[in-house]
Design an enzyme around this catalytic site. Structure first.
Site, short mmCIF file in Angstrom:
data_model
loop_
_atom_site.label_atom_id
_atom_site.label_comp_id
_atom_site.label_asym_id
_atom_site.label_seq_id
_atom_site.Cartn_x
_atom_site.Cartn_y
_atom_site.Cartn_z
CG ASN A 68 2.63 54.17 21.44
OD1 ASN A 68 3.62 54.41 22.14
ND2 ASN A 68 2.59 54.45 20.17
CD GLU A 113 12.71 59.10 17.48
OE1 GLU A 113 11.87 59.39 16.61
OE2 GLU A 113 13.91 58.95 17.22
CB CYS A 128 4.25 57.82 16.74
SG CYS A 128 5.40 56.49 16.48
CD GLU A 145 14.99 55.55 20.21
OE1 GLU A 145 15.56 55.48 21.30
OE2 GLU A 145 13.85 56.01 20.09
P1 NAD Z 1 3.46 61.25 27.15
O1 NAD Z 1 4.28 62.36 26.63
O2 NAD Z 1 2.28 61.58 27.98
O3 NAD Z 1 4.34 60.28 28.07
C1 NAD Z 1 5.50 59.64 27.58
C2 NAD Z 1 6.40 59.32 28.76
O4 NAD Z 1 6.85 60.54 29.32
C3 NAD Z 1 5.71 58.56 29.90
O5 NAD Z 1 6.61 57.60 30.43
C4 NAD Z 1 5.42 59.65 30.91
O6 NAD Z 1 5.33 59.18 32.22
C5 NAD Z 1 6.64 60.52 30.72
N1 NAD Z 1 6.47 61.92 31.17
C6 NAD Z 1 5.31 62.62 31.29
N2 NAD Z 1 5.59 63.87 31.74
C7 NAD Z 1 6.93 63.95 31.89
C8 NAD Z 1 7.81 64.99 32.29
N3 NAD Z 1 7.37 66.21 32.64
N4 NAD Z 1 9.13 64.74 32.30
C9 NAD Z 1 9.61 63.52 31.92
N5 NAD Z 1 8.82 62.49 31.55
C10 NAD Z 1 7.49 62.71 31.53
O7 NAD Z 1 3.10 60.38 25.89
P2 NAD Z 1 2.19 59.10 25.86
O8 NAD Z 1 0.79 59.57 25.94
O9 NAD Z 1 2.68 58.10 26.83
O10 NAD Z 1 2.50 58.51 24.39
C11 NAD Z 1 1.79 58.87 23.29
C12 NAD Z 1 2.58 59.85 22.46
O11 NAD Z 1 3.83 59.27 22.12
C13 NAD Z 1 1.91 60.15 21.14
O12 NAD Z 1 1.94 61.53 20.89
C14 NAD Z 1 2.75 59.41 20.12
O13 NAD Z 1 2.75 59.95 18.84
C15 NAD Z 1 4.09 59.45 20.75
N6 NAD Z 1 4.95 58.37 20.25
C16 NAD Z 1 5.95 58.68 19.39
C17 NAD Z 1 6.76 57.69 18.86
C18 NAD Z 1 7.86 58.05 17.93
O14 NAD Z 1 8.77 57.29 17.81
N7 NAD Z 1 7.84 59.19 17.28
C19 NAD Z 1 6.55 56.37 19.22
C20 NAD Z 1 5.52 56.06 20.11
C21 NAD Z 1 4.73 57.09 20.62
#
Ligand code: NAD
Length: 490
Positions: free
Chosen positions: A158, A255, A290, A468
């Site tokens: 995102n 995060e 997020c 962060e």
């Molecule tokens: P996601 O958890 O599906 O994926 C995030 C990353 O993790 C991707 O690069 C993905 O390839 C990787 N990943 C997936 N499975 C993994 C595993 N088993 N081991 C290691 N890496 C793995 O999340 P998303 O759909 O890409 O992002 C959306 C989510 O991120 C939302 O829930 C949002 O709230 C959160 N987000 C949080 C923040 C914050 O700072 N708190 C900022 C941006 C997004």
């Protein structure tokens, strides 16, 4: 789609395969254009062998990197900032193409932000300081800051540039190497940055790995050369990352998601508060934020007025293809994400909730092919309804009427998340009381803008662990303090 942009994607893919694999026979996944749903390229998948090769090389490079002066590390971060800035237009176009986020209202801003992130961490290089403790005559204790080694940075789609910036610039300036797991949906934007960084930084201090989460990401988290994991993404994946890291007794920053509350007091400036919803919900990013203020508590005396003004603002949104300069809200990132978000809205409608849909759809939009969802507002859903409780991660805001401010506060705090919160009103005493009582990592008063380098962000509860974005966060996340004791009495 822009032919030049596609040529640039193809050149990036070839460069990356040559640089990382040194071969052409690689497994790939498809990359889709969210504005049309068409597959436009293939993305190489780094398997566990490629991952381990990258971390091994990063480990060797880090031993040299940590010996460079902080001045030099800071200078190089500033050079990275300048280089990213010099390709800002290209990055914004790539990001819009891949993520579906509107070029003008979202992507250009994110590119500017990542430049500022590199500049900020370049500037704080000199702040890797410790503390002193007088212990006895001629005896002093002091702490020094040391990098963990190889940091695994796992980045979501995102805000991929922003998150990559925090997971590259902060660890590197502290003397770590950084190995980035690139989100599958926005691979080429980050490959383009990687190209520039490898041209500036010493070999192997930074690696960007494309591929899937369950193969590439999981291999990185479990890799024995990694000493610290910094993950941004969903709660579900965060939990898996935390479990894998626990087995290795490895420090982790998480995060994760949010369902952030916003309390609108009866004496507030309504237009400012409406603007605050628009800004925080990041409708320009399809609500895929997020920190989105997706639970807005509004005093009964103003709910009708608030809904009318918010509806007017939402109707000004122009839904269209991400690369069209007139678009203010593009499609969501993927078919999966669109279906997920739409299912929340459909269920709310089926359950008879008060759901209003807004926005102006631009002429010629490929609604069936692309991943579009209209912005919507749900008024007074039951407190335990999924749309009121779970992170939708789309352009959906819940509005709740309240009579008593302490009741609003209790409902605001009644969440499994705790990332961000805000209070809107003129009476500063009430605002401060509520801000103090809101349970979240970031609380704002009459303001909903965050994410500037220097301001730490991060949540509590299911929103994550650690911070962060700031100097303190950099010290906490990417260094450890060594205790030294010196007897200088001879
Ligand atoms: P996601 O958890 O599906 O994926 C995030 C990353 O993790 C991707 O690069 C993905 O390839 C990787 N990943 C997936 N499975 C993994 C595993 N088993 N081991 C290691 N890496 C793995 O999340 P998303 O759909 O890409 O992002 C959306 C989510 O991120 C939302 O829930 C949002 O709230 C959160 N987000 C949080 C923040 C914050 O700072 N708190 C900022 C941006 C997004």
């Amino acid at each position: 789609m822009d032919g030049l942009l596609l040529e640039s994607v193809d050149a990036l893919r070839r460069w990356y395969v040559d640089h990382v694999f040194g071969a052409t026979d690689v497994t790939t996944i498809d990359a889709f254009d969210p504005s049309t749903g068409a597959a436009f390229a293939t993305v190489p998948v780094c398997d566990p062998t490629v991952v381990n090769n990258a971390t091994q090389r990063a480990l060797v490079a880090q031993r040299e990197w940590v010996r460079t002066t902080v001045q030099e590390r800071g200078r190089l971060m500033t050079a990275c900032a300048d280089r990213i800035d010099s390709i800002a237009d290209e990055l914004a176009l790539l990001l819009a193409l891949e993520s579906g986020k509107a070029l003008e209202t979202e992507c250009r801003g994110e590119v500017s932000l990542v430049v500022e992130i590199f500049r900020y961490f370049g500037g704080v290089a000199h702040e890797l300081k410790g503390h002193t403790t007088p212990l006895d005559e001629n005896v002093i204790g002091f702490t020094t800051r040391h990098p963990h080694g190889v940091v695994a940075g796992i980045v979501p789609w995102n805000v991929p540039l922003m998150m990559m910036g925090y997971k590259v610039a902060a660890p590197l300036v502290a003397g770590n190497a950084s190995v980035i797991k690139v989100p599958e949906q926005t691979s080429f934007t980050l490959i383009r940055v990687f190209q520039e960084l490898t041209d500036i930084l010493p070999p192997d201090v930074v690696h960007f790995l494309t591929g899937t989460g369950d193969l590439t990401g999981a291999a990185l988290v479990a890799d024995p050369n990694v000493s610290k994991v910094s993950f941004t993404g969903s709660v579900e994946t965060g939990r898996a990352v935390y479990e894998a890291s626990a087995k290795l007794i490895r420090p982790v920053t998480l995060e994760l998601g949010g369902k952030s509350p916003m309390i609108v007091l009866p004496d507030c400036d309504i237009d400012k508060a409406v603007h605050g919803v628009m800004q925080s919900m990041r409708f320009t990013r399809g609500g895929q934020s997020c920190t989105a203020a997706s639970r807005v508590f509004i005093h009964r005396s103003m709910i009708d007025d608030f809904r009318v003004r918010l509806g007017a603002a939402l109707d000004e949104i122009v839904i269209g293809p991400a690369l069209d300069p007139a678009t203010t809200c593009g499609p969501l990132v993927s078919a999966r994400q669109r279906d997920r978000v739409q299912a929340y809205v459909d269920r709310a409608v089926d359950d008879g909730l008060d759901v209003q849909t807004f926005g102006t759809v631009a002429d010629g939009v490929d609604w069936d092919g692309g991943y579009y969802v209209s912005p919507s507002a749900v008024t007074d859903p039951p407190v335990d309804h999924p749309i009121a409780v779970e992170e939708v991660f789309g352009p959906v805001v819940c509005l709740f009427t309240y009579d008593d401010v302490d009741d609003a506060l209790a409902r605001a705090n009644d969440s499994e998340f705790g990332l961000s919160a805000s209070v809107w009103g003129r009476d500063i005493t009430t605002c401060l009381r509520l801000a103090d009582a809101l349970e979240a990592g970031i609380v704002q008063i009459n303001q909903n803008a965050i994410m500037v380098p220097g301001i730490a962000y991060g949540g509590i509860r299911n929103s994550g662990l650690g911070k962060e974005g700031s100097l303190e966060a950099m010290l906490d996340s990417y260094t450890y303090a060594k205790t030294n004791i010196l007897n200088y009495g001879g």
